[in-house]
Scaffold this active site. Structure first.
Site, PDB file in Angstrom:
ATOM      1  N   LYS A   1       0.860  -1.181   0.000  1.00  0.00           N
ATOM      2  CA  LYS A   1       0.000   0.000   0.000  1.00  0.00           C
ATOM      3  C   LYS A   1       0.897   1.232   0.000  1.00  0.00           C
ATOM      4  O   LYS A   1       1.726   1.408   0.890  1.00  0.00           O
ATOM      5  CB  LYS A   1      -0.895  -0.012   1.230  1.00  0.00           C
ATOM      6  CG  LYS A   1      -1.705   1.274   1.363  1.00  0.00           C
ATOM      7  CD  LYS A   1      -2.787   1.148   2.400  1.00  0.00           C
ATOM      8  CE  LYS A   1      -3.525   2.456   2.560  1.00  0.00           C
ATOM      9  NZ  LYS A   1      -4.584   2.355   3.565  1.00  0.00           N
TER      10      LYS A   1
ATOM     11  N   GLU B   1       7.462  -7.000   1.147  1.00  0.00           N
ATOM     12  CA  GLU B   1       6.251  -6.845   1.968  1.00  0.00           C
ATOM     13  C   GLU B   1       5.317  -8.045   1.775  1.00  0.00           C
ATOM     14  O   GLU B   1       4.783  -8.592   2.734  1.00  0.00           O
ATOM     15  CB  GLU B   1       5.495  -5.564   1.567  1.00  0.00           C
ATOM     16  CG  GLU B   1       6.121  -4.267   2.052  1.00  0.00           C
ATOM     17  CD  GLU B   1       5.795  -3.971   3.524  1.00  0.00           C
ATOM     18  OE1 GLU B   1       5.184  -4.826   4.193  1.00  0.00           O
ATOM     19  OE2 GLU B   1       6.178  -2.881   3.986  1.00  0.00           O
TER      20      GLU B   1
ATOM     21  N   LYS C   1      -2.366  -1.424  -3.736  1.00  0.00           N
ATOM     22  CA  LYS C   1      -3.175  -0.211  -3.648  1.00  0.00           C
ATOM     23  C   LYS C   1      -2.292   1.017  -3.727  1.00  0.00           C
ATOM     24  O   LYS C   1      -1.271   1.031  -3.034  1.00  0.00           O
ATOM     25  CB  LYS C   1      -3.907  -0.270  -2.310  1.00  0.00           C
ATOM     26  CG  LYS C   1      -4.690   0.952  -1.948  1.00  0.00           C
ATOM     27  CD  LYS C   1      -5.389   0.699  -0.633  1.00  0.00           C
ATOM     28  CE  LYS C   1      -6.130   1.940  -0.196  1.00  0.00           C
ATOM     29  NZ  LYS C   1      -6.695   1.765   1.116  1.00  0.00           N
TER      30      LYS C   1
ATOM     31  N   SER D   1     -10.247   5.850  -4.542  1.00  0.00           N
ATOM     32  CA  SER D   1     -11.179   6.958  -4.718  1.00  0.00           C
ATOM     33  C   SER D   1     -10.714   7.979  -5.759  1.00  0.00           C
ATOM     34  O   SER D   1     -11.516   8.457  -6.567  1.00  0.00           O
ATOM     35  CB  SER D   1     -11.419   7.640  -3.372  1.00  0.00           C
ATOM     36  OG  SER D   1     -10.191   8.059  -2.809  1.00  0.00           O
TER      37      SER D   1
ATOM     38  N   TYR E   1     -15.135   1.346  -6.776  1.00  0.00           N
ATOM     39  CA  TYR E   1     -16.410   2.051  -6.573  1.00  0.00           C
ATOM     40  C   TYR E   1     -17.305   1.928  -7.802  1.00  0.00           C
ATOM     41  O   TYR E   1     -18.471   2.298  -7.759  1.00  0.00           O
ATOM     42  CB  TYR E   1     -16.137   3.521  -6.230  1.00  0.00           C
ATOM     43  CG  TYR E   1     -15.262   3.636  -4.994  1.00  0.00           C
ATOM     44  CD1 TYR E   1     -15.813   3.451  -3.735  1.00  0.00           C
ATOM     45  CD2 TYR E   1     -13.891   3.851  -5.095  1.00  0.00           C
ATOM     46  CE1 TYR E   1     -15.018   3.494  -2.602  1.00  0.00           C
ATOM     47  CE2 TYR E   1     -13.087   3.902  -3.970  1.00  0.00           C
ATOM     48  CZ  TYR E   1     -13.648   3.720  -2.728  1.00  0.00           C
ATOM     49  OH  TYR E   1     -12.859   3.748  -1.618  1.00  0.00           O
TER      50      TYR E   1
HETATM   51  C1  PBG Z   1      -6.712   3.719   5.380  1.00  0.00           C
HETATM   52  C2  PBG Z   1      -7.404   3.570   4.074  1.00  0.00           C
HETATM   53  C3  PBG Z   1      -7.306   4.480   3.031  1.00  0.00           C
HETATM   54  C4  PBG Z   1      -8.079   3.989   1.990  1.00  0.00           C
HETATM   55  C5  PBG Z   1      -8.649   2.787   2.422  1.00  0.00           C
HETATM   56  N1  PBG Z   1      -8.209   2.534   3.723  1.00  0.00           N
HETATM   57  C6  PBG Z   1      -6.656   5.781   2.896  1.00  0.00           C
HETATM   58  C7  PBG Z   1      -5.445   6.154   3.586  1.00  0.00           C
HETATM   59  O1  PBG Z   1      -4.503   5.388   3.695  1.00  0.00           O
HETATM   60  O2  PBG Z   1      -5.407   7.300   4.027  1.00  0.00           O
HETATM   61  C8  PBG Z   1      -8.232   4.673   0.686  1.00  0.00           C
HETATM   62  C9  PBG Z   1      -9.182   4.113  -0.273  1.00  0.00           C
HETATM   63  C10 PBG Z   1      -9.527   5.024  -1.391  1.00  0.00           C
HETATM   64  O3  PBG Z   1      -8.885   6.070  -1.606  1.00  0.00           O
HETATM   65  O4  PBG Z   1     -10.476   4.686  -2.093  1.00  0.00           O
HETATM   66  N2  PBG Z   1      -6.741   2.709   6.234  1.00  0.00           N
END
Ligand code: PBG
Length: 348
Positions: free
Chosen positions: A209, A248, A263, A289, A328
């Site tokens: 991530k 990781e 991600k 998002s 989404y």
């Molecule tokens: C944090 C988390 C995040 C998202 C899902 N879980 C954002 C972050 O790390 O600040 C983002 C998902 C998205 O942007 O759609 N636990």
């Protein structure tokens, strides 16, 4: 090569005998030779929940995505269940009054996620439920763990994450998905789940991530945008790195992860490809998002055909090696796919 090599007296070399275009000539040949397809079984739909009653509020930077109260949840989710989307991922928008420095609401067996899980399991027993495990929707500083000396404390955070995972598992969540990026949390969660009699519950680890700008609209959706102090670069990965992602993933698999999440999605398809090739484990990607917002915004301006951009982007995940995609767009894509059009064939 064969055929004439002069046209109107001009030498054009030999014409090709191998013609890649033959297989592309008809919609049916294109369907026949397609190497990848997108199906409803590939989709995970992330949804946002809020406290209160009678509300369904659109998220400003994510047109089409909503935050719903629990009394509206079953009706909101029903079309996805009817279309056969295999699983949902649940995210809470926690009211400011329930946030604190330690994110303690995350371990409340009656928090929004746990109440939603109970309700959904009752209404839709065959629907998979994925619970995000991280403290950021619950902390008043917006970080994914507890702060000590200006940074997120790894091991103390793990204790909180384990508690969070256990209340979610007790409430009926099927897949625990730690997205916090603490070291060692998969092993700790696995051990705690097993000890509590939850050995059948899966762990989908957000192993790779990245500290990404593309999470912006999500932070608005869960209400951490104004509160986040600083950034998450001391725990989320540097977008410059790929070998590090493999380390990781190797660690999380050794600790017991059943599935791997990469991600964000579209800018990180190279990571999906490497992880899938190296480890051969179910590899997922999260079209986050900001990726959704980009496509929606361009479509809203009439600069892109939004439906086709959605389907092409999702097919790209399959090509990279994804077992599935958290997006989404899941409901919209499922509706299109249900109409009988596979993504590869719908642009003919
Ligand atoms: C944090 C988390 C995040 C998202 C899902 N879980 C954002 C972050 O790390 O600040 C983002 C998902 C998205 O942007 O759609 N636990």
């Amino acid at each position: 090569m064969g055929g004439a090599d002069r046209v109107d007296g001009i030498s054009v070399g030999a014409y090709p005998t191998v013609r890649m275009r033959r297989n592309r000539r008809h919609a049916w040949t294109r369907r026949l030779v397609a190497e990848n397809t997108l199906g409803i079984d590939d989709l995970i739909w992330p949804i946002f929940l809020m406290e209160g009653e009678g509300q369904s509020v659109e998220i400003a930077a994510m047109p089409g995505a909503r935050r719903v109260t629990l009394d509206k949840l079953a009706a909101y989710v029903e079309p996805a269940v009817r279309l056969g989307i295999p699983a949902l991922a649940l995210f809470p928008a926690t009211p400011a009054g329930k946030k604190d420095a330690e994110g303690s609401e995350s371990a409340n067996p009656k928090n929004l996620i746990c109440r939603a899980a109970r309700l959904l399991k009752q209404e839709f027993p065959d629907l998979g439920l994925i619970g995000d495990v991280a403290l950021d929707p619950y902390t008043d500083h917006g970080h994914d763990g507890v702060l000590r000396g200006g940074d997120v404390a790894n091991d103390e955070t793990i204790t909180a994450l384990v508690r969070q995972a256990l209340v979610q598992a007790d409430a009926g969540i099927d897949i625990i998905a730690p997205s916090d990026m603490m070291d060692g949390r998969v092993g700790a969660i696995r051990a705690a789940l097993d000890a509590a009699g939850h050995s059948a519950i899966c762990i989908m680890s957000y192993a790779a991530k990245y500290a990404s700008v593309f999470y912006g609209p999500f932070r608005e959706a869960v209400g951490s945008v104004g509160t986040l102090h600083g950034n998450k670069k001391t725990y989320q990965m540097d977008p410059a790195n790929t070998d590090e992602a493999l380390r990781e993933v190797a660690l999380d698999l050794a600790e017991g992860a059943d599935m791997i999440m990469v991600k964000p999605g579209m800018p990180y398809l190279d990571i999906v490809r490497r992880v899938h090739e190296r480890f051969g484990v179910p590899t997922f990607a999260y079209q986050v998002s900001g990726e959704y917002a980009m496509i929606k915004a361009a479509a809203g301006h009439g600069w892109l055909d939004g439906e086709r951009a959605m389907m092409e982007s999702l097919l790209g995940f399959k090509r990279a090696g994804c077992a599935g995609i958290m997006t989404y767009f899941a409901l919209d894509a499922a509706r299109l796919l249900h109409g009988g059009e596979e993504a590869g064939a719908s642009f003919s």
